[in-house]
Design an enzyme around this catalytic site. Structure first.
Site, short mmCIF file in Angstrom:
data_model
loop_
_atom_site.label_atom_id
_atom_site.label_comp_id
_atom_site.label_asym_id
_atom_site.label_seq_id
_atom_site.Cartn_x
_atom_site.Cartn_y
_atom_site.Cartn_z
N PRO A 1 95.92 56.34 -31.51
CA PRO A 1 95.56 55.92 -32.86
C PRO A 1 94.22 55.21 -32.93
O PRO A 1 93.86 54.42 -32.06
CB PRO A 1 96.70 54.98 -33.27
CG PRO A 1 97.32 54.54 -32.00
CD PRO A 1 97.13 55.67 -31.04
N ASN A 2 93.51 55.53 -34.00
CA ASN A 2 92.24 54.92 -34.39
C ASN A 2 91.06 55.31 -33.52
O ASN A 2 89.93 54.91 -33.82
CB ASN A 2 92.36 53.39 -34.47
CG ASN A 2 93.39 52.97 -35.49
OD1 ASN A 2 93.36 53.45 -36.62
ND2 ASN A 2 94.32 52.12 -35.10
N ARG B 1 84.22 51.86 -35.71
CA ARG B 1 85.21 50.79 -35.58
C ARG B 1 84.76 49.79 -34.52
O ARG B 1 84.62 50.14 -33.36
CB ARG B 1 86.56 51.38 -35.18
CG ARG B 1 87.61 50.32 -34.92
CD ARG B 1 88.89 50.91 -34.37
NE ARG B 1 89.83 49.85 -34.04
CZ ARG B 1 90.66 49.89 -33.02
NH1 ARG B 1 90.71 50.95 -32.24
NH2 ARG B 1 91.46 48.89 -32.79
N TYR C 1 83.84 48.67 -28.93
CA TYR C 1 84.03 50.06 -28.50
C TYR C 1 82.74 50.86 -28.38
O TYR C 1 82.78 52.01 -27.94
CB TYR C 1 84.99 50.77 -29.46
CG TYR C 1 86.34 50.11 -29.52
CD1 TYR C 1 87.24 50.21 -28.46
CD2 TYR C 1 86.73 49.36 -30.63
CE1 TYR C 1 88.47 49.59 -28.50
CE2 TYR C 1 87.98 48.73 -30.67
CZ TYR C 1 88.84 48.86 -29.61
OH TYR C 1 90.06 48.24 -29.64
N ASN D 1 94.31 57.55 -23.27
CA ASN D 1 93.90 56.34 -23.97
C ASN D 1 94.87 56.25 -25.15
O ASN D 1 94.64 56.84 -26.19
CB ASN D 1 92.46 56.41 -24.44
CG ASN D 1 92.01 55.12 -25.10
OD1 ASN D 1 92.82 54.30 -25.51
ND2 ASN D 1 90.70 54.95 -25.23
N ALA E 1 96.57 51.37 -29.36
CA ALA E 1 97.56 50.30 -29.57
C ALA E 1 98.96 50.69 -29.09
O ALA E 1 99.76 49.80 -28.79
CB ALA E 1 97.59 49.91 -31.04
N GLU F 1 95.79 55.85 -17.03
CA GLU F 1 95.72 55.06 -18.27
C GLU F 1 94.28 54.60 -18.44
O GLU F 1 93.69 54.06 -17.50
CB GLU F 1 96.66 53.87 -18.16
CG GLU F 1 96.59 52.91 -19.32
CD GLU F 1 97.48 51.68 -19.12
OE1 GLU F 1 97.31 50.73 -19.89
OE2 GLU F 1 98.32 51.66 -18.19
N HIS G 1 91.28 52.60 -20.93
CA HIS G 1 90.87 51.73 -22.04
C HIS G 1 89.36 51.61 -22.04
O HIS G 1 88.76 51.38 -20.99
CB HIS G 1 91.49 50.33 -21.91
CG HIS G 1 92.98 50.37 -21.82
ND1 HIS G 1 93.77 50.54 -22.93
CD2 HIS G 1 93.81 50.30 -20.76
CE1 HIS G 1 95.04 50.55 -22.55
NE2 HIS G 1 95.08 50.42 -21.24
N ARG H 1 90.75 40.37 -23.81
CA ARG H 1 90.94 40.37 -25.26
C ARG H 1 92.21 39.61 -25.63
O ARG H 1 92.70 38.81 -24.84
CB ARG H 1 90.96 41.82 -25.77
CG ARG H 1 89.60 42.50 -25.49
CD ARG H 1 89.53 43.89 -26.03
NE ARG H 1 89.65 43.88 -27.49
CZ ARG H 1 89.95 44.96 -28.20
NH1 ARG H 1 90.14 46.11 -27.59
NH2 ARG H 1 90.06 44.89 -29.50
#
Length: 148
Positions: free
Chosen positions: A10-11, A18, A23, A79, A82, A103, A105, A112
């Site tokens: 998502p996103n 964003r 990012y 990725n 969330a 995985e 990111h 964060r």
């Protein structure tokens, strides 16, 4: 030729606009092009996808699992956005398929917010990459090649 699945949650369709301070300014299409080059350099075909829907990501992991069973999958770079911090369903799909999974990111999630420090994906992943920006995708593809 084996296929590398690069799945984005998502996103991630909002990359480039964003929170560019977190990012970066590269778009998801820029990431796709980066992955195409990295896959070509490592002898993989690329399947690159993005969804804002958890169930679709689960279905794609099942699809990757079917390719894995046929010996046609190099692995998956996920990725999960969330969903990393919330999705038992994604963890179950990874475990249930037996795929090799990295995985990924873009940001260093451990630097964060506290809720980002926990991953439901990590216990099922073969490796975790975080904090290299979008260049992490190319590094993950090279890492996947080293796992073959």
């Amino acid at each position: 030729m084996k296929t590398a699945f690069v799945l984005n949650g998502p996103n991630l369709n909002l990359l480039g606009t964003r929170e560019p301070q977190v990012y970066g300014t590269q778009t998801l299409n820029d990431v796709r092009l980066l992955c195409e080059r990295a896959c070509a350099a490592n002898g993989f075909a690329l399947e690159f996808r993005q969804s804002n829907h958890e169930g679709e990501l689960v279905d794609w992991l099942h699809e990757a699992g079917a390719l894995h069973a046929k010996g046609k999958l190099a692995g998956v770079i996920l990725n999960a956005g969330a969903y990393t911090h919330t999705s038992v369903a994604l963890q179950d799909a990874i475990k249930g398929t037996g795929i090799t999974l990295i995985e990924l990111h873009i940001s260093n999630v451990h630097a964060r917010e506290a809720f980002r420090h926990h991953s439901y994906i990590s216990p099922a992943a073969n490796a975790v990459m975080a904090g290299f920006g979008v260049n992490g995708y190319a590094l993950a593809i090279a890492g996947l090649a080293g796992m073959q």
